[in-house]
Design an enzyme around this catalytic site. Structure first.
Site, PDB file in Angstrom:
ATOM      1  N   VAL A  65       0.806  -1.221   0.000  1.00  0.00           N
ATOM      2  CA  VAL A  65       0.000   0.000   0.000  1.00  0.00           C
ATOM      3  C   VAL A  65       0.839   1.270   0.000  1.00  0.00           C
ATOM      4  O   VAL A  65       0.291   2.379   0.066  1.00  0.00           O
ATOM      5  CB  VAL A  65      -1.017   0.010   1.172  1.00  0.00           C
ATOM      6  CG1 VAL A  65      -2.101  -1.024   0.948  1.00  0.00           C
ATOM      7  CG2 VAL A  65      -0.326  -0.192   2.511  1.00  0.00           C
ATOM      8  N   ASN A  91      -3.053  -0.226   9.310  1.00  0.00           N
ATOM      9  CA  ASN A  91      -2.123  -0.654  10.345  1.00  0.00           C
ATOM     10  C   ASN A  91      -0.687  -0.808   9.843  1.00  0.00           C
ATOM     11  O   ASN A  91       0.206  -1.069  10.628  1.00  0.00           O
ATOM     12  CB  ASN A  91      -2.627  -1.996  10.915  1.00  0.00           C
ATOM     13  CG  ASN A  91      -1.712  -2.580  11.964  1.00  0.00           C
ATOM     14  OD1 ASN A  91      -1.439  -1.939  12.974  1.00  0.00           O
ATOM     15  ND2 ASN A  91      -1.212  -3.782  11.726  1.00  0.00           N
ATOM     16  N   TYR A 157      10.551   8.286  11.393  1.00  0.00           N
ATOM     17  CA  TYR A 157       9.365   7.556  11.834  1.00  0.00           C
ATOM     18  C   TYR A 157       8.428   8.470  12.609  1.00  0.00           C
ATOM     19  O   TYR A 157       7.209   8.494  12.369  1.00  0.00           O
ATOM     20  CB  TYR A 157       9.794   6.371  12.697  1.00  0.00           C
ATOM     21  CG  TYR A 157       8.665   5.511  13.212  1.00  0.00           C
ATOM     22  CD1 TYR A 157       8.023   4.606  12.377  1.00  0.00           C
ATOM     23  CD2 TYR A 157       8.253   5.593  14.537  1.00  0.00           C
ATOM     24  CE1 TYR A 157       6.996   3.794  12.848  1.00  0.00           C
ATOM     25  CE2 TYR A 157       7.231   4.788  15.019  1.00  0.00           C
ATOM     26  CZ  TYR A 157       6.604   3.892  14.167  1.00  0.00           C
ATOM     27  OH  TYR A 157       5.587   3.101  14.648  1.00  0.00           O
ATOM     28  N   LYS A 161       4.626   9.586  11.654  1.00  0.00           N
ATOM     29  CA  LYS A 161       3.484   9.309  12.518  1.00  0.00           C
ATOM     30  C   LYS A 161       2.793  10.592  12.979  1.00  0.00           C
ATOM     31  O   LYS A 161       1.566  10.613  13.143  1.00  0.00           O
ATOM     32  CB  LYS A 161       3.930   8.465  13.713  1.00  0.00           C
ATOM     33  CG  LYS A 161       4.346   7.038  13.340  1.00  0.00           C
ATOM     34  CD  LYS A 161       3.207   6.275  12.688  1.00  0.00           C
ATOM     35  CE  LYS A 161       3.520   4.799  12.534  1.00  0.00           C
ATOM     36  NZ  LYS A 161       2.401   4.042  11.922  1.00  0.00           N
ATOM     37  N   THR A 192       4.454  -7.521  19.967  1.00  0.00           N
ATOM     38  CA  THR A 192       4.247  -8.078  18.636  1.00  0.00           C
ATOM     39  C   THR A 192       5.524  -8.769  18.150  1.00  0.00           C
ATOM     40  O   THR A 192       6.615  -8.510  18.672  1.00  0.00           O
ATOM     41  CB  THR A 192       3.894  -6.968  17.632  1.00  0.00           C
ATOM     42  OG1 THR A 192       5.024  -6.082  17.500  1.00  0.00           O
ATOM     43  CG2 THR A 192       2.682  -6.180  18.085  1.00  0.00           C
TER      44      THR A 192
END
Length: 254
Positions: A65, A91, A157, A161, A192
């Protein structure tokens, strides 16, 4: 478990691991028809097989994506298969460029922005018209705690965000009158596979340090995030839009 998503079609990107996988399992258990996307077809097919074996309905579409045509095709296939789109959990994301600002080269900077910000922009651009056509719906974007704070060595990052939070708020205002709600998650540490893969040579020590950063004294489990995603996608959250909502064990409160 309730069937509050019966007859609802939900798209999840970054669906095969961690928070995306947990959200898929939660939403399938609540009756959603799922369109799951990630780059790895084998993991996607295995996830769909497991969900169907448990009585859920899901299909997997391999997609990157960060490429707009693939984000658009993902939405097209969701609508073609199920006739509509009612919600999405965007996500996809990971920190790929580490180190001080002066050490990040242009390619690494743009790669981080593509994965963590442009992917959400492309998703929203093509999801929103499908939700309009369905009469409304909800979208949740995963922004992380670095969408509202900074961290040494994670400039690109964090910038991406922060961009997700601003994008979420602006898109929510664009779409509110059409009945499309858009919110951002401010997540703290979550246990995770991606987190564990980046813990370094002393993982248990790193996990304890991560837990100690959170006022609740631990990091989250993916199913806790999934429960919040399900709430935000449901009609129970029908008066919430344009928000950046923390589920972070108190991390950003400090």
């Amino acid at each position: 478990m309730s069937a509050r998503f019966a007859d609802k079609v939900i798209l999840i990107t970054g669906a095969t691991s961690g928070m995306g996988r947990a959200a898929a399992e939660r939403l399938a258990a609540e009756g959603a028809k799922l369109v799951l996307a990630a780059r790895g077809k084998e993991a996607g097919d295995a996830l769909v097989a497991g969900l169907r074996a448990a009585g859920g309905e899901a299909t997997f579409v391999p997609a990157d994506v960060t490429v707009e045509t693939e984000a658009a095709e993902l939405v097209r296939q969701a609508v073609e298969r199920y006739g509509r789109l009612d919600g999405a959990f965007n996500n996809v994301g990971a920190a790929t460029a580490m180190g001080p600002v002066t050490g990040i080269d242009s390619d690494a900077w743009h790669a981080d922005l593509a994965l963590n910000l442009s992917s959400v922009f492309f998703a929203l651009k093509h999801q929103i018209p499908a939700l309009h056509a369905a009469g409304g719906g909800a979208i949740v974007n995963n922004a992380s705690n670095l969408g509202v704070t900074g961290a040494a060595g994670m400039a690109s990052y964090s910038a991406a965000k922060h961009g997700v939070v601003g994008l979420t708020r602006s898109a929510a205002l664009d779409t509110a009158a059409a009945g499309v709600r858009i919110n951002a998650l401010i997540t703290g540490g979550v246990d995770t596979p991606l987190l564990r893969a980046n813990l370094g040579p002393k993982p248990e020590e790193a996990l304890r340090a991560a837990a100690a950063m959170h006022p609740l004294g631990r990091i989250a489990q993916p199913d806790e995030i999934a429960a919040f995603v399900a709430f935000l996608l449901s009609d129970e959250a029908r008066f919430i839009t344009g928000a950046a909502l923390a589920i972070d064990g108190g991390l950003t409160a400090a």
